[in-house]
Design a protein around this motif. Structure first.
Motif, PDB file in Angstrom:
ATOM      1  N   PRO A 235     -10.310  14.658  -4.055  1.00 44.98           N
ATOM      2  CA  PRO A 235      -9.865  14.553  -2.657  1.00 44.98           C
ATOM      3  C   PRO A 235     -10.976  14.885  -1.649  1.00 44.98           C
ATOM      4  CG  PRO A 235      -8.223  15.715  -3.959  1.00 44.98           C
ATOM      5  CD  PRO A 235      -9.436  15.550  -4.837  1.00 44.98           C
ATOM      6  N   GLU A 236     -11.816  15.855  -1.967  1.00 46.58           N
ATOM      7  CA  GLU A 236     -12.926  16.195  -1.075  1.00 46.58           C
ATOM      8  C   GLU A 236     -13.960  15.070  -1.036  1.00 46.58           C
ATOM      9  OE1 GLU A 236     -13.016  18.688   1.032  1.00 46.58           O
ATOM     10  OE2 GLU A 236     -11.058  19.283   0.277  1.00 46.58           O
ATOM     11  N   LEU A 237     -14.236  14.470  -2.181  1.00 44.71           N
ATOM     12  CA  LEU A 237     -15.175  13.349  -2.216  1.00 44.71           C
ATOM     13  C   LEU A 237     -14.655  12.167  -1.404  1.00 44.71           C
ATOM     14  CD1 LEU A 237     -16.356  13.403  -5.947  1.00 44.71           C
ATOM     15  CD2 LEU A 237     -17.612  14.185  -3.913  1.00 44.71           C
ATOM     16  N   ARG A 238     -13.356  11.903  -1.506  1.00 48.58           N
ATOM     17  CA  ARG A 238     -12.757  10.822  -0.706  1.00 48.58           C
ATOM     18  C   ARG A 238     -12.953  11.093   0.777  1.00 48.58           C
ATOM     19  NH1 ARG A 238      -8.363  11.044  -3.982  1.00 48.58           N
ATOM     20  NH2 ARG A 238      -7.182  12.183  -2.425  1.00 48.58           N
ATOM     21  N   THR A 239     -12.710  12.330   1.178  1.00 49.00           N
ATOM     22  CA  THR A 239     -12.872  12.704   2.583  1.00 49.00           C
ATOM     23  C   THR A 239     -14.315  12.504   3.022  1.00 49.00           C
ATOM     24  OG1 THR A 239     -11.070  14.291   2.489  1.00 49.00           O
ATOM     25  CG2 THR A 239     -12.698  14.613   4.229  1.00 49.00           C
ATOM     26  N   MET A 240     -15.255  12.973   2.220  1.00 47.75           N
ATOM     27  CA  MET A 240     -16.661  12.842   2.595  1.00 47.75           C
ATOM     28  C   MET A 240     -17.109  11.388   2.625  1.00 47.75           C
ATOM     29  SD  MET A 240     -18.556  16.100   1.019  1.00 47.75           S
ATOM     30  CE  MET A 240     -17.781  17.708   1.098  1.00 47.75           C
TER      31      MET A 240
ATOM     32  N   ALA B 283     -15.202   8.874   3.415  1.00 43.55           N
ATOM     33  CA  ALA B 283     -14.631   8.317   4.646  1.00 43.55           C
ATOM     34  C   ALA B 283     -15.442   8.753   5.866  1.00 43.55           C
ATOM     35  CB  ALA B 283     -13.166   8.742   4.792  1.00 43.55           C
ATOM     36  N   VAL B 284     -15.858  10.021   5.900  1.00 45.96           N
ATOM     37  CA  VAL B 284     -16.675  10.533   7.005  1.00 45.96           C
ATOM     38  C   VAL B 284     -17.988   9.751   7.085  1.00 45.96           C
ATOM     39  CG1 VAL B 284     -18.075  12.531   7.708  1.00 45.96           C
ATOM     40  CG2 VAL B 284     -15.665  12.837   7.107  1.00 45.96           C
ATOM     41  N   VAL B 285     -18.640   9.568   5.947  1.00 42.10           N
ATOM     42  CA  VAL B 285     -19.910   8.845   5.903  1.00 42.10           C
ATOM     43  C   VAL B 285     -19.716   7.387   6.281  1.00 42.10           C
ATOM     44  CG1 VAL B 285     -21.665   7.976   4.303  1.00 42.10           C
ATOM     45  CG2 VAL B 285     -21.050  10.398   4.297  1.00 42.10           C
ATOM     46  N   ASP B 286     -18.697   6.746   5.743  1.00 32.56           N
ATOM     47  CA  ASP B 286     -18.453   5.334   6.061  1.00 32.56           C
ATOM     48  C   ASP B 286     -18.246   5.134   7.560  1.00 32.56           C
ATOM     49  OD1 ASP B 286     -18.677   4.715   3.381  1.00 32.56           O
ATOM     50  OD2 ASP B 286     -16.516   4.480   3.050  1.00 32.56           O
ATOM     51  N   ARG B 287     -17.465   6.013   8.176  1.00 29.03           N
ATOM     52  CA  ARG B 287     -17.248   5.895   9.626  1.00 29.03           C
ATOM     53  C   ARG B 287     -18.542   6.127  10.391  1.00 29.03           C
ATOM     54  NH1 ARG B 287     -12.487   8.793   8.317  1.00 29.03           N
ATOM     55  NH2 ARG B 287     -13.444  10.707   9.098  1.00 29.03           N
ATOM     56  N   ALA B 288     -19.348   7.096   9.950  1.00 25.74           N
ATOM     57  CA  ALA B 288     -20.621   7.379  10.631  1.00 25.74           C
ATOM     58  C   ALA B 288     -21.569   6.186  10.519  1.00 25.74           C
ATOM     59  CB  ALA B 288     -21.261   8.634  10.043  1.00 25.74           C
ATOM     60  N   VAL B 289     -21.594   5.545   9.368  1.00 25.92           N
ATOM     61  CA  VAL B 289     -22.423   4.348   9.192  1.00 25.92           C
ATOM     62  C   VAL B 289     -21.900   3.233  10.100  1.00 25.92           C
ATOM     63  CG1 VAL B 289     -23.042   2.512   7.560  1.00 25.92           C
ATOM     64  CG2 VAL B 289     -23.220   4.923   6.865  1.00 25.92           C
TER      65      VAL B 289
ATOM     66  N   ASP C  51     -10.715  12.866  11.287  1.00 23.80           N
ATOM     67  CA  ASP C  51     -11.513  11.906  12.046  1.00 23.80           C
ATOM     68  C   ASP C  51     -11.616  12.399  13.483  1.00 23.80           C
ATOM     69  OD1 ASP C  51     -12.862   9.821  13.206  1.00 23.80           O
ATOM     70  OD2 ASP C  51     -11.380   8.283  12.684  1.00 23.80           O
ATOM     71  N   THR C  52     -12.723  13.068  13.788  1.00 27.58           N
ATOM     72  CA  THR C  52     -12.922  13.593  15.140  1.00 27.58           C
ATOM     73  C   THR C  52     -13.611  12.599  16.055  1.00 27.58           C
ATOM     74  OG1 THR C  52     -15.083  14.550  14.637  1.00 27.58           O
ATOM     75  CG2 THR C  52     -13.128  15.936  14.210  1.00 27.58           C
ATOM     76  N   GLY C  53     -14.137  11.512  15.483  1.00 27.32           N
ATOM     77  CA  GLY C  53     -14.824  10.508  16.283  1.00 27.32           C
ATOM     78  C   GLY C  53     -16.336  10.588  16.206  1.00 27.32           C
ATOM     79  N   SER C  54     -16.872  11.610  15.543  1.00 30.71           N
ATOM     80  CA  SER C  54     -18.325  11.702  15.383  1.00 30.71           C
ATOM     81  C   SER C  54     -18.649  12.361  14.051  1.00 30.71           C
ATOM     82  CB  SER C  54     -18.957  12.518  16.516  1.00 30.71           C
ATOM     83  OG  SER C  54     -18.661  13.893  16.361  1.00 30.71           O
ATOM     84  N   LEU C  55     -19.844  12.075  13.552  1.00 34.37           N
ATOM     85  CA  LEU C  55     -20.285  12.682  12.303  1.00 34.37           C
ATOM     86  C   LEU C  55     -20.356  14.197  12.443  1.00 34.37           C
ATOM     87  CD1 LEU C  55     -21.435  12.515   9.424  1.00 34.37           C
ATOM     88  CD2 LEU C  55     -23.701  12.233  10.469  1.00 34.37           C
TER      89      LEU C  55
END
Length: 189
Positions: free
Chosen positions: A119-124, A126-132, A68-72
């Motif tokens: 595990p990669e799908l979970r990560t992606m 999470a990345v998308v959910d945070r970006a939304v 989680d870097t804080g941006s998409l």
């Protein structure tokens, strides 16, 4: 069987897969490499598909849940950096060794999915959910459903198309040129 002994056997399996392919791997080879008896292997696992599946499931995936870097853009570039390293090359070697066998042995396909893909799908996700949630990406952007395909497609295709590995620099350029434009195109302004 102790956890250390089991780990030694799993490492022998994965090493043999990296050196050859699934068809070349035998229980005899594993027993020799792991300094175990075939009887020990067969007492614990019914056969080669079960042993290979167990070895794959035993692998510890990258700690991608902490990404989680804080941006998409930052998250996607971090995925590119991590994916383009030695871990990806190791994964591709194993995938090539197992690709045909996965069609004949669904248990192997399940093990690859559980140990590497999920595990990669979970990560992606999470990345998308945070970006939304941050408003960087429209929740209804149809490209969101293809993020994993975009990223995995680049890593699998580059060796075929360009005869070069998908290194972090290539994947970073790919993120900027393909992935981010696709994800940001449907953003409400």
């Amino acid at each position: 069987m102790t956890a250390d002994r089991e780990r030694d056997i799993f490492e022998a399996v994965l090493t043999l897969l990296r050196e050859g392919d699934y068809e070349a791997l035998t229980m005899d080879n594993v027993a020799t490499r792991a300094r175990a008896s075939k009887a020990t292997l067969y007492r614990r696992w019914q056969g080669k598909p079960q042993l290979v599946a167990a070895a794959l499931r035993h692998q510890t995936p990258d700690d991608s849940d902490s990404l989680d870097t804080g941006s998409l853009a930052g998250d996607l570039h971090e995925i590119a950096r991590r994916a383009g390293g030695a871990a990806l090359q190791d994964y591709l070697v194993l995938l090539r060794a197992l690709s045909r066998a996965m069609h004949a042995h669904p248990e192997l396909a399940d093990a690859v999915y559980e140990s590497r893909v999920e595990p990669e799908l979970r990560t992606m996700r999470a990345v998308v959910d945070r970006a939304v949630d941050r408003g960087e990406v429209a929740a209804m952007n149809p490209a969101l459903g293809f993020l994993a395909h975009l990223v995995s497609g680049a890593t699998l295709a580059r060796p075929v198309v360009e005869r070069a590995e998908a290194d972090p620099e290539f994947l970073s350029r790919y993120v900027d040129a393909v992935v981010l434009p696709a994800l940001l195109s449907g953003r409400e302004r």
